[in-house]
Design an enzyme around this catalytic site. Structure first.
Site, PDB file in Angstrom:
ATOM      1  N   HIS A 298       7.715  -1.506  -9.820  1.00 51.55           N
ATOM      2  CA  HIS A 298       8.585  -0.813 -10.769  1.00 51.55           C
ATOM      3  C   HIS A 298      10.023  -0.716 -10.253  1.00 51.55           C
ATOM      4  CE1 HIS A 298       4.797   1.266 -12.615  1.00 51.55           C
ATOM      5  NE2 HIS A 298       4.949   0.034 -13.028  1.00 51.55           N
TER       6      HIS A 298
ATOM      7  N   ALA B  55      -3.932  10.682   0.964  1.00 54.02           N
ATOM      8  CA  ALA B  55      -3.688   9.302   1.404  1.00 54.02           C
ATOM      9  C   ALA B  55      -3.381   9.241   2.897  1.00 54.02           C
ATOM     10  CB  ALA B  55      -2.527   8.699   0.610  1.00 54.02           C
TER      11      ALA B  55
ATOM     12  N   GLY C  98      -3.674   6.702  -3.922  1.00 58.58           N
ATOM     13  CA  GLY C  98      -2.744   7.666  -4.486  1.00 58.58           C
ATOM     14  C   GLY C  98      -2.258   7.318  -5.870  1.00 58.58           C
TER      15      GLY C  98
END
Ligand SMILES: [Zn+2]
Length: 259
Positions: free
Chosen positions: A122, A240, A193
């Protein structure tokens, strides 16, 4: 939290890690959604949408300048560090082939932790690029966190923009192809996550399973609670930064001859 597997990456050829907001929580970057989210859904959708950039570019810049400031003030945590270490171990053993890390995060923390085979799916809030697709100005690292007006491209004068993928925009070709290449030969797929419920990343687990890969879900919340499909072969719940070192901490990196 018993019953965690110990996984040695050396037992696998191509491995693919997909990370999301959960890996950055311990760095102080709160997830967007949920009760502790940095912005509510309405604000997130507004400032992360390409239409808003077109109608209110300064408002969008103010939002992303704040995000950039938070990201620059944050430090990578043991989740980022373990993923960078796993990649380095494999690189030392076999030239780095067969390791891919795709992140949905735009905070730049994987790169700062030392990950190199990194696909920022992204984009990155720490980079800026020109909004004019035919300009050709390369995206560049940008640490500016405030301004009074929309910055203009030094080459063509068009508004500059954060180098992120806005809602309403496709995933960049290079990132999409890199992820597809890793999925095409994937033997181990680990989502960390992330709810992996938002397409196109949601399709990763399905593609990995079709390929016959071992598929693992690591997150604080069960995938069913996040609206996921539950198509992972294994799921382990926790943070995580605790799960990754415990599960993969013994990895040697190279591929063994017994596979
Ligand atoms: Zn330009």
């Amino acid at each position: 939290m018993g019953g965690l597997p110990r996984i040695d990456l050396a037992a696998y050829g191509q491995v693919l890690f997909l990370t999301g907001a959960g890996v950055s929580v311990a760095s102080g970057i709160r997830p967007y959604r949920g009760p502790d989210g940095l912005w509510n859904d309405e604000e997130l959708v507004r400032y992360a949408h390409i239409e808003t950039f077109r109608s209110d570019p300064l408002g969008v810049w103010r939002h992303w300048w704040k995000m950039r400031e938070l990201a620059l003030a944050a430090r990578p945590n043991p989740a980022h560090e373990e993923l960078a270490r796993l990649e380095a171990a494999r690189r030392e053993a076999g030239g780095g082939a067969g390791f891919a890390l795709v992140t949905q995060n735009v905070d730049g923390l994987h790169a700062r932790a030392g990950s190199r085979e990194l696909v920022e799916y992204h984009g990155s809030a720490l980079r800026t690029r020109c909004s004019n697709p035919s300009c050709g100005l390369p995206a560049y690292e940008d640490g500016s966190c405030a301004g009074e007006e929309v910055p203009a491209c030094p080459r063509c004068g068009a508004p500059l923009r954060p180098d992120i993928v806005f809602f309403g925009e496709p995933i960049p070709e290079g990132a999409r192809r890199a992820a597809e290449a890793a999925l095409g030969s994937c033997e181990l797929f680990v989502a960390v996550g992330t709810s992996a419920t938002v397409y196109p990343a949601a399709g990763f687990v399905e593609a990995a399973r079709r390929r016959g890969a071992r598929t693992i879900y690591l997150n604080l919340q069960p995938i069913e609670a996040l609206g996921g499909s539950g198509s992972f072969g294994e799921a382990y719940l926790g943070r995580a930064e605790e799960l990754l070192p415990r599960i993969f901490g013994g990895s040697r990196g190279e591929r063994s001859g017994r596979a």
